[in-house]
Motif scaffolding. Sequence first.
Motif, mmCIF file in Angstrom:
data_model
loop_
_atom_site.group_PDB
_atom_site.id
_atom_site.type_symbol
_atom_site.label_atom_id
_atom_site.label_comp_id
_atom_site.label_asym_id
_atom_site.label_seq_id
_atom_site.Cartn_x
_atom_site.Cartn_y
_atom_site.Cartn_z
ATOM 1 N N MET A 1 24.433 -11.130 -13.206
ATOM 2 C CA MET A 1 23.520 -11.838 -12.320
ATOM 3 C C MET A 1 21.771 -11.509 -12.714
ATOM 4 O O MET A 1 21.791 -10.375 -12.693
ATOM 5 N N THR A 2 21.119 -12.521 -12.649
ATOM 6 C CA THR A 2 19.854 -12.335 -13.014
ATOM 7 C C THR A 2 18.981 -11.694 -11.893
ATOM 8 O O THR A 2 19.144 -12.333 -10.805
ATOM 9 N N LYS A 3 18.405 -10.871 -11.911
ATOM 10 C CA LYS A 3 17.750 -10.164 -11.103
ATOM 11 C C LYS A 3 16.529 -10.773 -10.793
ATOM 12 O O LYS A 3 15.742 -11.331 -11.510
ATOM 13 N N THR A 4 15.773 -10.754 -9.272
ATOM 14 C CA THR A 4 14.390 -11.274 -9.216
ATOM 15 C C THR A 4 13.360 -10.186 -8.773
ATOM 16 O O THR A 4 13.807 -9.281 -7.835
ATOM 17 N N ASN B 1 14.152 -13.312 -13.074
ATOM 18 C CA ASN B 1 13.508 -14.103 -12.277
ATOM 19 C C ASN B 1 12.067 -13.821 -11.653
ATOM 20 O O ASN B 1 11.873 -12.488 -11.145
ATOM 21 N N VAL B 2 11.031 -14.600 -11.605
ATOM 22 C CA VAL B 2 9.627 -14.156 -11.005
ATOM 23 C C VAL B 2 9.275 -14.996 -9.923
ATOM 24 O O VAL B 2 8.993 -16.030 -10.180
ATOM 25 N N ALA B 3 8.925 -14.363 -8.788
ATOM 26 C CA ALA B 3 8.447 -15.150 -7.725
ATOM 27 C C ALA B 3 7.010 -14.915 -7.676
ATOM 28 O O ALA B 3 6.633 -13.378 -7.628
ATOM 29 N N LEU B 4 6.023 -15.703 -7.961
ATOM 30 C CA LEU B 4 4.607 -15.567 -8.116
ATOM 31 C C LEU B 4 3.824 -15.745 -6.860
ATOM 32 O O LEU B 4 3.766 -16.942 -6.401
ATOM 33 N N LEU B 5 3.151 -14.890 -6.415
ATOM 34 C CA LEU B 5 2.323 -14.886 -5.066
ATOM 35 C C LEU B 5 0.797 -14.510 -5.602
ATOM 36 O O LEU B 5 0.515 -13.702 -6.071
ATOM 37 N N ALA B 6 -0.009 -15.570 -4.910
ATOM 38 C CA ALA B 6 -1.682 -15.306 -5.139
ATOM 39 C C ALA B 6 -2.121 -16.514 -4.330
ATOM 40 O O ALA B 6 -1.597 -17.480 -3.978
ATOM 41 N N ARG B 7 -3.589 -16.557 -4.121
ATOM 42 C CA ARG B 7 -4.105 -17.634 -3.488
ATOM 43 C C ARG B 7 -4.435 -18.867 -4.223
ATOM 44 O O ARG B 7 -4.762 -19.831 -3.851
ATOM 45 N N ARG C 1 15.331 -19.384 -3.300
ATOM 46 C CA ARG C 1 15.321 -20.077 -4.550
ATOM 47 C C ARG C 1 16.359 -19.332 -5.409
ATOM 48 O O ARG C 1 17.161 -19.707 -6.002
ATOM 49 N N PHE C 2 16.072 -17.852 -5.341
ATOM 50 C CA PHE C 2 16.916 -16.934 -5.940
ATOM 51 C C PHE C 2 18.051 -16.302 -5.855
ATOM 52 O O PHE C 2 18.455 -15.410 -6.474
ATOM 53 N N GLY C 3 18.281 -16.349 -4.251
ATOM 54 C CA GLY C 3 19.326 -15.740 -3.788
ATOM 55 C C GLY C 3 19.121 -14.027 -3.000
ATOM 56 O O GLY C 3 20.008 -13.715 -2.672
ATOM 57 N N GLY C 4 18.064 -13.816 -3.303
ATOM 58 C CA GLY C 4 17.733 -12.538 -2.976
ATOM 59 C C GLY C 4 16.372 -11.809 -3.685
ATOM 60 O O GLY C 4 15.885 -12.548 -4.859
ATOM 61 N N LEU C 5 16.066 -10.550 -3.438
ATOM 62 C CA LEU C 5 14.983 -9.888 -4.046
ATOM 63 C C LEU C 5 15.764 -8.599 -4.671
ATOM 64 O O LEU C 5 16.135 -7.753 -3.857
ATOM 65 N N ALA D 1 7.827 -7.069 5.009
ATOM 66 C CA ALA D 1 8.282 -8.498 4.895
ATOM 67 C C ALA D 1 9.704 -8.284 3.906
ATOM 68 O O ALA D 1 10.466 -8.957 4.060
ATOM 69 N N THR D 2 9.446 -7.401 2.819
ATOM 70 C CA THR D 2 10.344 -7.458 1.638
ATOM 71 C C THR D 2 11.341 -6.276 1.960
ATOM 72 O O THR D 2 12.687 -6.667 1.252
ATOM 73 N N LEU D 3 11.312 -5.112 2.522
ATOM 74 C CA LEU D 3 12.257 -4.181 2.654
ATOM 75 C C LEU D 3 13.744 -4.538 3.179
ATOM 76 O O LEU D 3 14.668 -4.226 2.393
ATOM 77 N N PRO D 4 13.817 -5.332 4.083
ATOM 78 C CA PRO D 4 15.174 -5.865 4.519
ATOM 79 C C PRO D 4 16.056 -6.686 3.447
ATOM 80 O O PRO D 4 17.242 -6.411 3.218
ATOM 81 N N HIS D 5 15.241 -7.331 2.486
ATOM 82 C CA HIS D 5 15.914 -7.984 1.212
ATOM 83 C C HIS D 5 16.268 -6.948 0.339
ATOM 84 O O HIS D 5 17.255 -7.002 -0.431
#
Length: 223
Positions: A1-4, A28-34, A73-77, A118-122
Motif C-alpha cells: 500500500m502506498t504511504k502518504t 503520495n504527497v499532501a502539499l500545504l502552503a499559502r 483522499r489517501f486513507g491516512g498519514l 493535528a497529525t499525531l492521532p493519524h
Amino acid sequence: MTKTLLITGASTGIGAATARAAANAGWNVALLARSQDALERLAEEIGDTALALPCDITDREQLDKAVERAVNRFGGLDAVYANAGMGVSKPGIEKGAPEEWHAMIHLNVLAVLTTAHATLPHLRKTKGHFVVTGSKAGRDHLKGSVYGATKWFVQGFAGNLAEEMREWGGRCTVITPGMVDTPFFDEPKPEKIQPEDVANSVVFALEQPDTASVREIHIMPND
C-alpha cells in the motif's frame, strides 16, 4: 500500500523538492502552503499522487481541514514534514522588530506544535514519522538571532517528541541544514546546500527500517 507524506511549506524550496523526491520514491504527497497557484502547479507536475491543499497553517481551523482532506483522499498519514518557516528582515534584539518576531514565532514555533497536535492521532494509527526542519542556527549561538532561538525550540521539541512517539512505535527526525539555496535569501547561493540535498535526507530518514530511528540529520555546505 502506498504511504502518504504531508508537507507544510510545500510550495517552494525545500518543501517542493521534498514533494518531488518523495513522489519519485513512491509516496503520495499532501502539499500545504499559502500559495495556491504554486501548489497547484507542483501537484500537476507530480500527478495523481499529489494533492494541493492551500491553507495558512497558523490558522488551526484551516490546518485541521487540510489534514482531514489529506486523510480522506489517501486513507491516512504515514509521515508529516513540518517544513514551513520564516526569518526576519531586521536582525538583532535591540534593533529588531517585535511585529516580525510575532509572525515568525507563530510560524516557526506554534505552527510546528499545532501541526504535530493535528497529525499525531493519524500517525499513531500507522506508527508513523514526524519530520521537522530545524537549522544549524538551532545548534549554535548566533549574535542576537531571534530566528536562531526559534530553531533552538525546534531542536529541543524534536527530541522530546521523539521520546513521546517512541512509546507507540513512532519516530521523529529533525533536519538541521546550514545555508540552503532557497527563496529564503534575496540572492541565489548556488554553491551552498541545494533543496534537493535536504529532500534526499528527508526521504532517507523516512525509509529507514523499523528497527532504526534517525533522530537528527545535520547537513553543511561542502564549499
